[in-house]
Write an enzyme that holds these catalytic residues in place. Sequence first.
Site, short mmCIF file in Angstrom:
data_model
loop_
_atom_site.label_atom_id
_atom_site.label_comp_id
_atom_site.label_asym_id
_atom_site.label_seq_id
_atom_site.Cartn_x
_atom_site.Cartn_y
_atom_site.Cartn_z
N ASP A 36 -75.35 19.33 43.32
CA ASP A 36 -75.70 18.24 42.41
C ASP A 36 -74.73 18.17 41.23
OD1 ASP A 36 -77.20 16.14 41.43
OD2 ASP A 36 -78.69 17.42 40.46
N ASN A 84 -81.80 9.41 49.14
CA ASN A 84 -80.50 8.97 48.62
C ASN A 84 -80.10 7.56 49.11
OD1 ASN A 84 -79.04 12.32 48.60
ND2 ASN A 84 -80.08 11.22 46.96
C1 FPP Z 1 -80.64 16.32 45.34
O1 FPP Z 1 -80.67 15.57 44.21
C2 FPP Z 1 -79.23 16.52 45.67
C3 FPP Z 1 -78.72 16.15 46.85
C4 FPP Z 1 -79.52 15.56 47.93
C5 FPP Z 1 -77.31 16.38 47.07
C6 FPP Z 1 -76.60 15.07 47.11
C7 FPP Z 1 -75.15 15.35 47.25
C8 FPP Z 1 -74.28 14.40 47.44
C9 FPP Z 1 -74.68 12.98 47.55
C10 FPP Z 1 -72.82 14.69 47.53
C11 FPP Z 1 -72.50 15.61 48.62
C12 FPP Z 1 -71.20 16.20 48.35
C13 FPP Z 1 -70.42 16.75 49.28
C14 FPP Z 1 -69.18 17.40 48.84
C15 FPP Z 1 -70.76 16.71 50.72
P1 FPP Z 1 -81.07 14.05 44.21
O2 FPP Z 1 -80.10 13.36 43.32
O3 FPP Z 1 -81.21 13.54 45.60
O4 FPP Z 1 -82.52 14.13 43.59
P2 FPP Z 1 -82.97 13.98 42.07
O5 FPP Z 1 -83.04 12.50 41.84
O6 FPP Z 1 -84.30 14.67 42.02
O7 FPP Z 1 -81.94 14.66 41.21
#
Ligand code: FPP
Length: 255
Positions: A36, A84
């Site tokens: 993150d 996402n």
């Molecule tokens: C969770 O936080 C974090 C993730 C699902 C990781 C997302 C990562 C990426 C999009 C980039 C990946 C990078 C590489 C190098 C492959 P969240 O933002 O989904 O949830 P939150 O809103 O609770 O913080």
Amino acid sequence: MFLSQWASTQFAPPYALQVDDIDPRGVPAHIGVVMDGNGRWAQKRGLARTDGHAAGEEALFDTVEGALELGVKWLTVYAFSTENWKRPPDEVRYLMRFNEGMLLRRRDELNERGVRIRFLGRRDWRVPRRLIRRMDEALELTAKNRTMTLTIAFNYGGRAEIVDAVKSLVESGVSARQVDEKAIRAHMYHADMPDPDLVVRTSGEYRISNFLLWELAYSELVFTPVLWPDFRREHLFDAVREFQHRDRRFGGLEA
Ligand code: FPP
């Protein structure tokens, strides 16, 4: 033999490793990582959020190297959640292409390192066919490797995984009396994957965000303020050091 001696003969890293204080017998078998902070890293530099994701690639592969140096058997990284899809369409499109490109760019070196690549998540209609093809190619190429399993959680949600496991369990025709933890686990996406011993989240957020909900019941959690693109194997080693000071009781009493 100390870990550092072992590591230097295997991989000859470009700097002196500081891992003498890590007990090789206490290295977590499975580490999960919530990558993150890419967006904030980019914003701080006046760059587009997508530039932050691009910079995250080096962090990911340095972390993979670090995990190999330590002898970690399972590394699971959260690359895209079922939530996402709510991000701006341009960013989602970028992430699909980026992951596709990353698999192409990195699959051979991962294969040479003995890494088995696997995926965790739903393969629904929103995941582009081209990306699915790359995923299948990476799976096939690395299927026999056992040095470490790199599981990429993609279109993954912990709740979705539990829902899918329950669906599959019901479809298998079990009676209510036969439903227990073992039965549910057997229907999770990868029933052979051990629970993570350690989960690391970067960027100073103290939450799980739907990562491996079932599996992390007894995982040790380490949160670091480091933004994902700045994360390197040294930070992974720090997390493992912290892990080695934790007292894991699994609900029981101290040994
Ligand atoms: C969770 O936080 C974090 C993730 C699902 C990781 C997302 C990562 C990426 C999009 C980039 C990946 C990078 C590489 C190098 C492959 P969240 O933002 O989904 O949830 P939150 O809103 O609770 O913080």
